[in-house]
Design a protein around this motif. Structure first.
Motif, short mmCIF file in Angstrom:
data_model
loop_
_atom_site.label_atom_id
_atom_site.label_comp_id
_atom_site.label_asym_id
_atom_site.label_seq_id
_atom_site.Cartn_x
_atom_site.Cartn_y
_atom_site.Cartn_z
N VAL A 154 17.90 5.80 -16.80
CA VAL A 154 18.99 5.22 -15.98
C VAL A 154 19.18 6.14 -15.01
CG1 VAL A 154 21.38 4.34 -16.38
CG2 VAL A 154 19.52 4.04 -18.30
N GLY A 155 19.39 5.47 -13.74
CA GLY A 155 19.87 6.58 -12.73
C GLY A 155 18.76 6.74 -11.51
N SER A 156 17.65 6.79 -12.48
CA SER A 156 16.53 7.20 -11.38
C SER A 156 15.63 5.93 -10.97
CB SER A 156 15.42 7.80 -12.22
OG SER A 156 14.45 8.57 -11.48
N VAL A 157 15.91 5.26 -9.96
CA VAL A 157 15.36 4.02 -9.32
C VAL A 157 14.42 4.41 -8.37
CG1 VAL A 157 15.78 1.89 -8.17
CG2 VAL A 157 17.46 2.78 -9.99
N GLN A 158 13.22 3.74 -8.37
CA GLN A 158 11.98 4.07 -7.47
C GLN A 158 11.42 2.66 -7.02
OE1 GLN A 158 11.17 7.05 -6.70
NE2 GLN A 158 12.46 8.05 -7.96
N PHE A 159 11.12 2.48 -5.69
CA PHE A 159 10.16 1.50 -5.39
C PHE A 159 8.89 1.71 -6.09
CE2 PHE A 159 13.58 0.66 -2.28
CZ PHE A 159 13.65 -0.71 -2.33
N MET A 160 8.13 0.55 -6.45
CA MET A 160 6.78 0.59 -6.94
C MET A 160 5.94 -0.33 -6.44
SD MET A 160 7.77 1.56 -10.95
CE MET A 160 9.20 0.51 -10.75
N THR A 161 4.98 0.10 -5.48
CA THR A 161 3.82 -0.75 -4.78
C THR A 161 2.88 -1.37 -6.17
OG1 THR A 161 2.65 1.04 -4.49
CG2 THR A 161 3.98 0.37 -2.71
N ASN A 162 2.70 -0.77 -7.23
CA ASN A 162 1.79 -0.85 -8.39
C ASN A 162 2.50 -1.51 -9.26
OD1 ASN A 162 2.93 1.53 -8.82
ND2 ASN A 162 0.96 2.42 -9.82
N TRP A 163 3.33 -2.58 -9.18
CA TRP A 163 4.19 -3.06 -10.44
C TRP A 163 3.51 -3.10 -11.63
CZ3 TRP A 163 1.77 -7.52 -10.22
CH2 TRP A 163 1.11 -8.11 -9.17
N THR A 164 4.31 -3.01 -12.51
CA THR A 164 3.57 -3.20 -14.12
C THR A 164 4.48 -3.85 -14.91
OG1 THR A 164 4.79 -1.19 -14.46
CG2 THR A 164 2.76 -0.74 -13.62
N PRO A 165 4.76 -5.19 -14.72
CA PRO A 165 5.31 -6.03 -15.76
C PRO A 165 4.68 -5.72 -17.26
CG PRO A 165 4.15 -7.68 -14.27
CD PRO A 165 4.15 -6.07 -13.86
N ARG A 166 5.38 -5.82 -18.13
CA ARG A 166 4.99 -5.60 -19.55
C ARG A 166 4.37 -4.34 -19.89
NH1 ARG A 166 2.19 -10.42 -18.52
NH2 ARG A 166 3.45 -12.25 -18.39
N ALA A 167 4.58 -3.30 -18.80
CA ALA A 167 3.88 -2.22 -19.26
C ALA A 167 4.42 -0.93 -18.63
CB ALA A 167 2.40 -2.25 -18.54
N ALA A 168 4.18 0.36 -19.03
CA ALA A 168 4.94 1.61 -18.45
C ALA A 168 4.64 1.57 -17.05
CB ALA A 168 4.38 2.67 -19.05
N ASN A 169 5.90 1.93 -16.28
CA ASN A 169 6.34 2.12 -14.95
C ASN A 169 5.35 3.24 -14.52
OD1 ASN A 169 8.03 -0.24 -14.91
ND2 ASN A 169 9.80 0.96 -14.56
N ARG A 170 4.71 3.08 -13.12
CA ARG A 170 4.11 4.14 -12.75
C ARG A 170 4.28 4.14 -11.04
NH1 ARG A 170 -1.00 0.63 -14.20
NH2 ARG A 170 -1.58 -0.03 -12.19
N LEU A 171 4.09 5.25 -10.71
CA LEU A 171 4.41 5.51 -8.97
C LEU A 171 2.99 5.60 -8.44
CD1 LEU A 171 7.09 7.88 -8.87
CD2 LEU A 171 7.26 5.41 -9.04
N GLY A 172 2.82 5.67 -7.37
CA GLY A 172 1.43 5.81 -6.55
C GLY A 172 1.03 4.52 -5.91
N LEU A 173 -0.16 4.33 -5.49
CA LEU A 173 -0.97 3.28 -5.02
C LEU A 173 -1.11 2.50 -5.99
CD1 LEU A 173 -2.87 5.14 -2.13
CD2 LEU A 173 -0.71 3.78 -1.86
#
Length: 174
Positions: A154-173
């Motif tokens: 909570v409080g750490s919001v990022q934009f993610m080009t590799n969206w991951t519905p139903r799975a762990a969030n990840r950053l990167g291309l």
């Protein structure tokens, strides 16, 4: 005291641990084709968001409420016996199509849509008053999600080009 004797006290805590609240973990309010994420129930590109249970044990969200307006916290009541697994995810389509909710569909369909210009999402308790987790977001980018990274942070919001519905969030291309 008796010489050479040792006394021990054992304390057993039978109170269950306090559970952390389920959080709104990721959302996409400008989901479009081509390149977006389609709802398997109808093949449409629709707004969606994901809930995350940070606890090691399952949580029953039946009777809780979801909304896109804090002034109306009871817009959508989560169906009875909607279980989110320990450290699991639940996808919610914000498509105003509650008729697609069924015990055989793992995803939920809320009775509201999200605005790609920005707005709010809230998870409220069964009383319809107590917020469990709320987020407010600004303008969205087409087919880019926004969310908590790492999951549940909570409080750490990022934009993610590799969206991951139903799975762990990840950053990167993607």
């Amino acid at each position: 005291l008796i010489p050479g004797r040792i006394d021990t006290i054992t304390v057993t805590n039978t109170v269950p641990p306090t559970l952390l609240p389920v959080v709104i973990n990721e959302w996409m309010a400008d989901n479009a084709g081509p390149g977006g994420f389609t709802d398997a129930m109808d093949g449409f590109f629709q707004d969606w968001f994901e809930l995350y249970n940070p606890n090691p044990t399952p949580v029953n969200l039946g009777g809780f409420h979801l909304t896109d307006s804090f002034a109306s916290p009871t817009k959508f009541q989560i169906p009875t016996n909607t279980i989110i697994a320990g450290q699991g995810f639940l996808l919610v389509w914000a498509d105003e199509n509650g008729g697609q909710n069924s015990p055989t569909n793992a995803d939920l369909h809320a009775s509201f849509k999200l605005s790609n210009g920005g707005e709010a999402i809230g998870l409220f308790g069964p009383d319809g008053i107590t917020p469990q987790h709320t987020i407010t977001f600004g303008a969205q980018i087409r087919n880019v999600s926004q969310g908590l990274y790492p999951d549940g942070a909570v409080g750490s919001v990022q934009f993610m080009t590799n969206w991951t519905p139903r799975a762990a969030n990840r950053l990167g291309l993607p």
